[in-house]
Design an enzyme around this catalytic site. Structure first.
Site, mmCIF file in Angstrom:
data_model
loop_
_atom_site.group_PDB
_atom_site.id
_atom_site.type_symbol
_atom_site.label_atom_id
_atom_site.label_comp_id
_atom_site.label_asym_id
_atom_site.label_seq_id
_atom_site.Cartn_x
_atom_site.Cartn_y
_atom_site.Cartn_z
ATOM 1 N N CYS A 36 -5.486 5.929 -3.363
ATOM 2 C CA CYS A 36 -4.736 4.669 -3.376
ATOM 3 C C CYS A 36 -3.362 4.973 -3.943
ATOM 4 O O CYS A 36 -3.251 5.406 -5.097
ATOM 5 C CB CYS A 36 -5.453 3.621 -4.226
ATOM 6 S SG CYS A 36 -4.510 2.086 -4.467
ATOM 7 N N CYS A 79 0.866 -1.176 0.000
ATOM 8 C CA CYS A 79 0.000 0.000 0.000
ATOM 9 C C CYS A 79 0.903 1.227 0.000
ATOM 10 O O CYS A 79 1.621 1.466 0.970
ATOM 11 C CB CYS A 79 -0.920 0.001 1.218
ATOM 12 S SG CYS A 79 -1.955 1.474 1.336
#
Length: 292
Positions: free
Chosen positions: A230, A87
């Site tokens: 994101c 991530c």
């Protein structure tokens, strides 16, 4: 019920519950992670970051083999409790946490290596907050089609692997982007074996200003749903748009997401092209929470 300390943090609205577990003593089940991330009955987050020493977790030994200085491992879980490889926003928030709590230090000209399931990621300070070297990337074979609520027909996508899987879809206008209903899971055909994050992008007009490319993006993250941002998805979107734009496209991009703006930089080393993500990382509050 036992109580554990936690911190809430975010990077451009992509938010996380952060739990320090240096010696790897806390065995969080998927159900407990999902409960902590639940926005109605828990703390609420897009995912959970467990801060654990690399030597104390099985996957961390691979990180230490790659870089002996990668003392800390980011054990990242999606909001549904499933394990995720990487991530990009999470790495920056993780770095902010270990630095602000004194678990690590970072000199202005140095890099902080952080172990992840997608390999060791090196974090440096930047004007925006932090920059993460995400390493090399790979374009996936095939031409997947993506169906999403709000689009009249399925659209072709480009698969991008950044240690976690992405499919990037170009839209024709800001209006199309805004009309998407990402409360409904987009359907990828053929379906990736382990799922994928889906990024919907609109190149801006003009595409390039001052040598920097510009685009807007919304994202549906597997195991989570739509998020305000994101990190790896931002990078995948910039790589895809650069590929579509042709040989003269820039290697530096600014990507607008619902939670803010992130920077993407492509650069070469002796082994090929690498990509880096830059943006803010904020710690919001800390407390204790009971584990079910």
């Amino acid at each position: 019920m036992p109580e554990i300390p936690f911190t809430k943090g975010h990077g451009t609205g992509n938010d996380f519950v952060i739990v320090a577990d240096p010696e790897g003593e806390l065995d969080l089940t998927p159900e407990q992670v999902a409960a902590l991330c639940d926005r109605h009955f828990g703390i609420g987050a897009d995912g959970l970051l467990r801060v654990v020493r690399s030597r104390a977790i099985g996957e961390g030994r691979s990180a230490l083999a790659e870089d002996a200085d990668a003392e800390w491992f980011m054990d990242y879980r999606n909001a549904d409790g499933s394990v995720a490889e990487m991530c990009g926003n999470g790495v920056r928030v993780f770095a902010r946490y270990v630095l602000d709590t004194g678990l690590a230090t970072l000199d202005p000209a140095a890099a902080l290596p952080i172990g992840t399931r997608g390999g060791v990621k090196r974090v440096t300070r930047s004007d925006a907050g932090f920059e993460v070297d995400l390493g090399r990337w790979r374009a996936e074979d095939g031409d997947p089609l993506v169906r999403a609520k709000g689009l009249d027909v399925a659209r072709p996508g480009m698969g991008v692997d950044l240690g976690n899987p992405h499919v990037v879809v170009a839209l024709a206008s800001d209006g199309e982007l805004e009309e998407l209903d990402l409360g409904v899971v987009p359907v990828i055909d053929p379906a990736p074996a382990h799922g994928a994050n889906v990024e919907f992008v609109v190149p801006q007009d003009p595409l390039v200003t001052g040598g920097v490319g510009h685009l807007r993006m919304r994202v549906f993250e597997r195991g989570v749903g739509e998020t305000l941002s994101c990190g790896t998805g931002t990078v995948a979107a910039a790589l895809a748009v650069r590929s579509w734009a042709g040989a003269n496209a820039p290697s530096e991009w600014r990507v607008e997401v619902p939670g803010g703006t992130l920077g993407v930089r492509m650069f070469s080393d002796e082994d090929g092209e690498r990509v880096a993500l830059s943006g803010p990382a904020t710690l919001v509050f800390s407390g204790t929470v009971a584990l079910a």
